[in-house]
Design a protein around this motif. Structure first.
Motif, mmCIF file in Angstrom:
data_model
loop_
_atom_site.group_PDB
_atom_site.id
_atom_site.type_symbol
_atom_site.label_atom_id
_atom_site.label_comp_id
_atom_site.label_asym_id
_atom_site.label_seq_id
_atom_site.Cartn_x
_atom_site.Cartn_y
_atom_site.Cartn_z
ATOM 1 N N LYS A 153 -7.394 13.020 -40.802
ATOM 2 C CA LYS A 153 -6.503 13.340 -42.103
ATOM 3 C C LYS A 153 -7.691 14.061 -43.376
ATOM 4 O O LYS A 153 -7.811 14.315 -43.671
ATOM 5 C CB LYS A 153 -6.278 11.763 -42.273
ATOM 6 C CG LYS A 153 -5.218 11.016 -41.620
ATOM 7 C CD LYS A 153 -4.811 9.610 -41.844
ATOM 8 C CE LYS A 153 -5.465 8.568 -41.500
ATOM 9 N NZ LYS A 153 -5.471 7.074 -41.702
ATOM 10 N N TYR A 154 -8.841 13.874 -42.134
ATOM 11 C CA TYR A 154 -9.964 14.504 -43.144
ATOM 12 C C TYR A 154 -9.526 16.126 -43.766
ATOM 13 O O TYR A 154 -9.265 16.571 -44.600
ATOM 14 C CB TYR A 154 -11.300 14.374 -42.622
ATOM 15 C CG TYR A 154 -11.867 13.688 -42.385
ATOM 16 C CD1 TYR A 154 -11.400 12.019 -43.029
ATOM 17 C CD2 TYR A 154 -12.627 12.909 -40.999
ATOM 18 C CE1 TYR A 154 -11.843 10.549 -42.014
ATOM 19 C CE2 TYR A 154 -13.061 12.240 -40.568
ATOM 20 C CZ TYR A 154 -12.974 10.699 -41.012
ATOM 21 O OH TYR A 154 -13.087 9.334 -41.274
ATOM 22 N N PHE A 182 -10.316 25.019 -44.361
ATOM 23 C CA PHE A 182 -10.380 23.868 -42.945
ATOM 24 C C PHE A 182 -9.058 22.948 -43.514
ATOM 25 O O PHE A 182 -8.633 21.951 -42.793
ATOM 26 C CB PHE A 182 -11.749 22.564 -43.777
ATOM 27 C CG PHE A 182 -12.641 22.915 -43.654
ATOM 28 C CD1 PHE A 182 -12.876 22.953 -42.780
ATOM 29 C CD2 PHE A 182 -14.024 23.015 -44.333
ATOM 30 C CE1 PHE A 182 -14.870 23.143 -41.830
ATOM 31 C CE2 PHE A 182 -14.980 23.177 -43.671
ATOM 32 C CZ PHE A 182 -15.872 23.006 -43.028
ATOM 33 N N ASN A 183 -8.578 24.367 -44.742
ATOM 34 C CA ASN A 183 -6.475 23.152 -44.887
ATOM 35 C C ASN A 183 -5.688 24.340 -43.509
ATOM 36 O O ASN A 183 -5.275 24.999 -43.435
ATOM 37 C CB ASN A 183 -5.689 23.968 -46.218
ATOM 38 C CG ASN A 183 -5.165 23.846 -45.952
ATOM 39 O OD1 ASN A 183 -4.557 23.066 -45.475
ATOM 40 N ND2 ASN A 183 -4.578 24.140 -47.176
ATOM 41 N N ILE A 184 -6.585 24.145 -42.678
ATOM 42 C CA ILE A 184 -5.473 24.285 -41.204
ATOM 43 C C ILE A 184 -4.064 23.387 -41.086
ATOM 44 O O ILE A 184 -3.420 24.684 -40.155
ATOM 45 C CB ILE A 184 -6.248 23.695 -39.683
ATOM 46 C CG1 ILE A 184 -6.482 22.746 -39.931
ATOM 47 C CG2 ILE A 184 -7.823 24.206 -40.066
ATOM 48 C CD1 ILE A 184 -7.335 21.685 -37.847
ATOM 49 N N PRO A 202 -1.581 12.982 -36.200
ATOM 50 C CA PRO A 202 -1.898 13.220 -37.428
ATOM 51 C C PRO A 202 -1.413 15.000 -37.815
ATOM 52 O O PRO A 202 -0.509 15.171 -38.846
ATOM 53 C CB PRO A 202 -3.190 13.177 -37.844
ATOM 54 C CG PRO A 202 -3.406 11.977 -36.481
ATOM 55 C CD PRO A 202 -3.070 12.301 -36.080
ATOM 56 N N PHE A 203 -1.794 16.130 -37.005
ATOM 57 C CA PHE A 203 -1.328 17.274 -38.137
ATOM 58 C C PHE A 203 -0.347 17.202 -37.892
ATOM 59 O O PHE A 203 0.792 17.868 -38.756
ATOM 60 C CB PHE A 203 -1.631 18.237 -37.083
ATOM 61 C CG PHE A 203 -3.562 17.745 -37.260
ATOM 62 C CD1 PHE A 203 -4.153 18.782 -38.068
ATOM 63 C CD2 PHE A 203 -4.199 16.936 -35.802
ATOM 64 C CE1 PHE A 203 -5.390 18.818 -37.695
ATOM 65 C CE2 PHE A 203 -5.823 17.534 -36.058
ATOM 66 C CZ PHE A 203 -6.285 18.365 -37.246
ATOM 67 N N ILE A 232 4.693 17.334 -41.041
ATOM 68 C CA ILE A 232 6.542 17.547 -41.619
ATOM 69 C C ILE A 232 6.486 16.777 -42.802
ATOM 70 O O ILE A 232 7.445 16.987 -43.665
ATOM 71 C CB ILE A 232 6.544 16.831 -40.635
ATOM 72 C CG1 ILE A 232 6.763 17.373 -39.362
ATOM 73 C CG2 ILE A 232 7.842 16.106 -40.976
ATOM 74 C CD1 ILE A 232 6.963 16.333 -37.520
ATOM 75 N N ILE A 233 5.694 15.493 -43.655
ATOM 76 C CA ILE A 233 5.687 14.563 -44.303
ATOM 77 C C ILE A 233 5.622 16.096 -46.245
ATOM 78 O O ILE A 233 5.951 15.553 -46.400
ATOM 79 C CB ILE A 233 4.676 13.518 -44.741
ATOM 80 C CG1 ILE A 233 5.396 12.493 -43.397
ATOM 81 C CG2 ILE A 233 5.131 13.015 -45.783
ATOM 82 C CD1 ILE A 233 4.343 11.897 -43.189
ATOM 83 N N ASP A 234 4.087 16.876 -45.621
ATOM 84 C CA ASP A 234 3.948 17.675 -46.916
ATOM 85 C C ASP A 234 5.383 18.585 -47.001
ATOM 86 O O ASP A 234 5.857 19.020 -47.866
ATOM 87 C CB ASP A 234 3.364 18.497 -46.326
ATOM 88 C CG ASP A 234 2.717 19.773 -46.852
ATOM 89 O OD1 ASP A 234 2.015 19.305 -48.283
ATOM 90 O OD2 ASP A 234 3.068 20.711 -46.657
#
Length: 675
Positions: free
Chosen positions: A581-582, A600-602, A660-661, A666-668
């Motif tokens: 989540k970081y 880092f916004n991979i 989480p990735f 998916i939520i985004d």
């Protein structure tokens, strides 16, 4: 959907759990869980930002803060829901048990065979009742006549019928269960107020649940981690302001929530509560959740031979007289010594004697009965000035030696021969003369070696305690793969053995059913008493097996280990989640001030707002998704600690990093579509 899953998501359970989760928002209750208390405090801070935006200069973020508030609120509700669901299942179960208890009727049998219908609450120990097809069994007891298929789903949630019959290890029955076929006569063994139903209701309705040392240690660790992350987030704000970076309070709150181990914090209590429920479903009544979890850490298991490793129905197979004694003399003495012995062994000696020798009417014999005791290890009859005894070879030898008698030379050889065959030799004497040996034949239970091997795979040491002679004990121990054995054990020997193992820092489990087992059961870390045993043994133990199956200890240990592994798996998953989540939150927080962090916004999230909300929503949603895992437990297979660690890291560690990735992305995407 299988039976247990249906039970897990029963509508009554869901509704009650939902209402309970709202009531658990009380700060006095939240403060008991440091993670949930921080979540509650974070929600309150966001609420202040919404209600007083002018004071915090957040007028342009009201919509965003409202979204954050509701996600945080649902996170707490989901965490409370997990605990309430575990408690609620038991309470709904207790309600049905209370209803059953009130409605029970009994067909009590009198000495003349007449039947009187009475309330189940009027039954007392020793009463006999008739239970026919379609009836509920009115109280805990044992079948003394008949055989029936019984539906025990009201107790253990399993729909499969079980067969209970008289004169077998499956003769115990539970009040409130349903007779689906045939009829049985039941002798009541427990007074009202002490039945399984009463114990279950008392256990479920108890105000508090005793936490185990492992759970207390993990709770302390979560509190320390939460405090550390709280300090980090609080100090991050002035440091950022010092270097000219402005951070929104709501973003810091979200960062804190995603940093702390919310998943395990929300599910910790539910995992612990579920342990009692799981042992109940295998017909074991645990007096505390602590006992269930302690079973997962057991190092040593102490087992009795008779009835546990062997069937225990030792039957007389042969008579071996010593030199100078005729077979008839030995048989006569053996039968007289067994005349008032009501055990299966005693009855079998008489039956075998009748087949080998013409014995006169036994009812004519009257004398002083010498009952068997664990200390003396012999029994017999004093008749017309003669003393007939039978018992363990060593006990009879000591008895004869004290009386000035002679020990035949061939006695030891014949005793050893029987012991090497796995049988039990009983010596027979008349006055101060040993007449010979009775060969008691016992049978090892099929599959017992495999079950003990299962314990060895867990790294658990097995010890057999038996009153038999060393040779018999050694033969049985070798055949089934027992690590160690203690022969000719007395009650105090079992207690000393438990203490000796504990003095080495080991946790000990044992089973027992007699008064002589009570001290050791009380001393053991996990003591399982048989329901068919004495009340003293059941009071001394911290678990009672309603099926009176001594090998049920294997299932209890497996459930205890499953509970520990489930907690470890969810903890691993929770920590791995936080790391992933970081990558969503940190780039979003510093995007305006430090564009270089976008590397880092991979996950290529669409905007800082949706990135933060996506991480927060995933943090909330993952808790209810893991509730079935917490309540049903992670599948346990016996293996070494290193193998278990590797397996957990591979499944829940790697899975906790990857999921989480996918979930946040998916939520985004969904949030951007909705916008």
């Amino acid at each position: 959907m299988n039976q247990r899953l249906k039970h897990l998501f029963h509508s009554k359970v869901i509704i009650r759990a939902f209402l309970e989760s709202i009531l658990k928002l009380n700060p006095k209750l939240l403060i008991k869980n440091p993670v949930l208390f921080v979540l509650g405090t974070a929600s309150f801070i966001i609420c202040l930002l919404i209600v007083f935006p002018v004071y915090f200069h957040t007028e342009d973020q009201i919509t965003y803060n409202i979204n954050v508030f509701f996600v945080l609120l649902f996170t707490i509700l989901f965490a409370n829901f997990a605990e309430a669901l575990a408690e609620g299942r038991g309470r709904v179960h207790a309600d049905s048990l209370i209803k059953t208890r009130k409605e029970l009727k009994a067909k009590r049998l009198s000495n003349d065979g007449s039947i009187t219908v009475v309330a189940g609450s009027e039954l007392r120990i020793g009463d006999r009742v008739l239970v026919e097809m379609g009836d509920l069994i009115p109280g805990d007891g044992r079948i003394i006549e008949g055989i029936a298929a019984i539906d025990e789903s009201s107790v253990n949630g399993e729909s499969a019928l079980v067969i209970r019959e008289a004169n077998s290890k499956n003769s115990s029955v539970i009040g409130g269960t349903f007779v689906a076929s045939d009829w049985i006569q039941v002798e009541i063994t427990v007074n009202p107020g002490h039945t399984f139903l009463d114990r279950m209701v008392q256990m479920v309705e108890s105000a508090t649940r005793q936490k185990s040392p492992n759970e207390i240690a993990l709770t302390t660790l979560l509190a320390v981690l939460t405090l550390i992350f709280l300090i980090v987030v609080i100090t991050l704000y002035p440091l950022a302001e010092f270097v000219g970076i402005h951070l929104e309070i709501s973003s810091l709150v979200v960062l804190l929530v995603c940093l702390i181990p919310t998943t395990i914090g929300g599910l910790l209590s539910a995992i612990g509560i579920s342990g009692i429920d799981r042992v109940t479903r295998i017909n074991v009544l645990a007096k505390s959740g602590k006992a269930v979890e302690t079973a997962g850490d057991i190092n040593t298991v102490i087992l009795d031979k008779t009835g546990t490793i062997t069937f225990g129905n030792r039957m007389a197979a042969a008579f071996y007289p010593v030199k100078g004694v005729s077979p008839e003399q030995l048989v006569d003495a053996a039968v007289l010594a067994s005349l008032f012995d009501e055990t299966p062994e005693g009855r079998s000696i008489i039956e075998l004697g009748k087949r080998h020798h013409n014995i006169s009417d036994l009812k004519a014999y009257q004398g002083e009965v010498i009952s068997f005791t664990a200390e003396e290890r012999m029994s017999g009859l004093n008749l017309n000035g003669s003393f007939f005894r039978k018992g363990a070879v060593s006990a009879i030898c000591s008895y004869i030696t004290v009386r000035g008698g002679h020990i035949p030379e061939e006695l030891g050889e014949r005793s050893d021969y029987i012991a090497r065959k796995g049988g039990t030799p009983l010596a027979v004497s008349k006055d101060n003369h040993i007449l010979g040996i009775i060969y008691l034949k016992d049978t090892i239970k099929p599959g017992i070696r495999e079950r003990l091997s299962y314990l060895h795979q867990m790294g658990i040491r097995t010890i057999m305690c038996t009153g038999d002679n060393p040779l018999t004990a050694a033969t049985i121990a070798h055949e089934v793969g027992i690590d160690a054995y203690y022969a000719e054990s007395k009650p105090e020997d079992k207690l000393q053995l438990v203490r000796a193992e504990q003095s080495e820092g080991k946790l000990v489990a044992m089973t027992g059913d007699g008064v002589n087992d009570a001290p050791a059961l009380a001393q053991a870390d996990v003591g399982i008493a048989m329901n068919s045993g004495t009340s003293v043994a059941k009071e001394a133990a911290n678990m009672v097996d309603l099926d009176s199956d001594p090998m049920k200890i294997l299932d209890v240990i497996s459930i205890g280990k499953q509970l520990l592994i489930t907690r470890g798996a969810v903890t691993t998953f929770s920590i791995a989640n936080d790391f992933s989540k970081y990558f969503a939150i940190l780039p979003a927080m510093f995007e305006a001030s430090m564009p270089q962090l976008q590397i880092f916004n991979i996950m290529q999230l669409q905007s800082p707002t949706t990135a933060v909300l996506s991480a927060l929503i995933f943090n909330a949603v993952i808790i209810p998704l893991l509730i079935p895992v917490a309540l049903r437990g992670v599948t346990y297979k016996p293996m070494s600690a290193n193998q278990l660690l590797s397996r957990n890291l591979a499944i829940y560690g790697v899975g906790g990093l990857i999921l989480p990735f996918l979930g946040i992305k998916i939520i985004d995407t969904l949030l951007n579509i909705l916008n």
